[in-house]
Design a protein around this motif. Structure first.
Motif, PDB file in Angstrom:
ATOM      1  N   GLN A   5       0.827  -1.202   0.000  1.00  0.00           N
ATOM      2  CA  GLN A   5       0.000   0.000   0.000  1.00  0.00           C
ATOM      3  C   GLN A   5       0.864   1.257   0.000  1.00  0.00           C
ATOM      4  O   GLN A   5       0.528   2.240  -0.666  1.00  0.00           O
ATOM      5  N   LEU A   6       1.959   1.226   0.746  1.00  0.00           N
ATOM      6  CA  LEU A   6       2.874   2.372   0.747  1.00  0.00           C
ATOM      7  C   LEU A   6       3.425   2.614  -0.649  1.00  0.00           C
ATOM      8  O   LEU A   6       3.484   3.746  -1.118  1.00  0.00           O
ATOM      9  N   ALA A  35      -6.949   0.378  -2.449  1.00  0.00           N
ATOM     10  CA  ALA A  35      -5.795   0.347  -1.544  1.00  0.00           C
ATOM     11  C   ALA A  35      -5.519   1.730  -0.955  1.00  0.00           C
ATOM     12  O   ALA A  35      -5.237   1.857   0.235  1.00  0.00           O
ATOM     13  N   ILE A  36      -5.614   2.750  -1.774  1.00  0.00           N
ATOM     14  CA  ILE A  36      -5.366   4.117  -1.298  1.00  0.00           C
ATOM     15  C   ILE A  36      -6.469   4.552  -0.335  1.00  0.00           C
ATOM     16  O   ILE A  36      -6.196   5.148   0.705  1.00  0.00           O
ATOM     17  N   LYS A  37      -7.708   4.235  -0.660  1.00  0.00           N
ATOM     18  CA  LYS A  37      -8.811   4.592   0.230  1.00  0.00           C
ATOM     19  C   LYS A  37      -8.686   3.874   1.577  1.00  0.00           C
ATOM     20  O   LYS A  37      -9.012   4.439   2.621  1.00  0.00           O
ATOM     21  N   GLU A  38      -8.195   2.646   1.562  1.00  0.00           N
ATOM     22  CA  GLU A  38      -7.979   1.916   2.814  1.00  0.00           C
ATOM     23  C   GLU A  38      -6.911   2.599   3.665  1.00  0.00           C
ATOM     24  O   GLU A  38      -7.055   2.695   4.882  1.00  0.00           O
ATOM     25  N   LYS A  41      -8.431   5.719   5.152  1.00  0.00           N
ATOM     26  CA  LYS A  41      -9.334   5.375   6.247  1.00  0.00           C
ATOM     27  C   LYS A  41      -8.547   4.964   7.492  1.00  0.00           C
ATOM     28  O   LYS A  41      -8.864   5.390   8.605  1.00  0.00           O
ATOM     29  N   GLU A  42      -7.520   4.148   7.308  1.00  0.00           N
ATOM     30  CA  GLU A  42      -6.724   3.670   8.441  1.00  0.00           C
ATOM     31  C   GLU A  42      -6.077   4.809   9.210  1.00  0.00           C
ATOM     32  O   GLU A  42      -6.008   4.790  10.437  1.00  0.00           O
TER      33      GLU A  42
END
Length: 75
Positions: A5-6, A35-38, A41-42
């Motif tokens: 994700q990074l 993946a970016i939205k996750e 959100k995180e």
């Protein structure tokens, strides 16, 4: 958060569009967007300002990009 994700966030920031980043990463655009939205959100931040044809890093996104890029450079 994963290293993948990074990497996705860093490449997207460098390419400036989801379509170019997805092509460079050899993944589908919806997978990259998810993946970016996750990540957003995180961490409860918005990484990008989304325009019609371009993404720009927010202030938080710029800080995230710098730290993520530095981390990825060490591995």
């Amino acid at each position: 958060m994963t290293l993948q994700q990074l990497k996705y966030a860093v490449v997207t920031a460098e390419k400036g569009t989801v379509s170019e980043a997805a092509a460079a990463l050899y993944i589908a655009q919806p997978s990259l967007t998810k993946a970016i939205k996750e990540l957003e959100k995180e961490f409860s931040i918005q990484l990008f300002t989304r325009n019609k044809n371009h993404l720009s890093l927010t202030r938080e996104g710029e800080i995230f990009y710098q730290k993520a890029n530095a981390l990825l450079q060490t591995i």
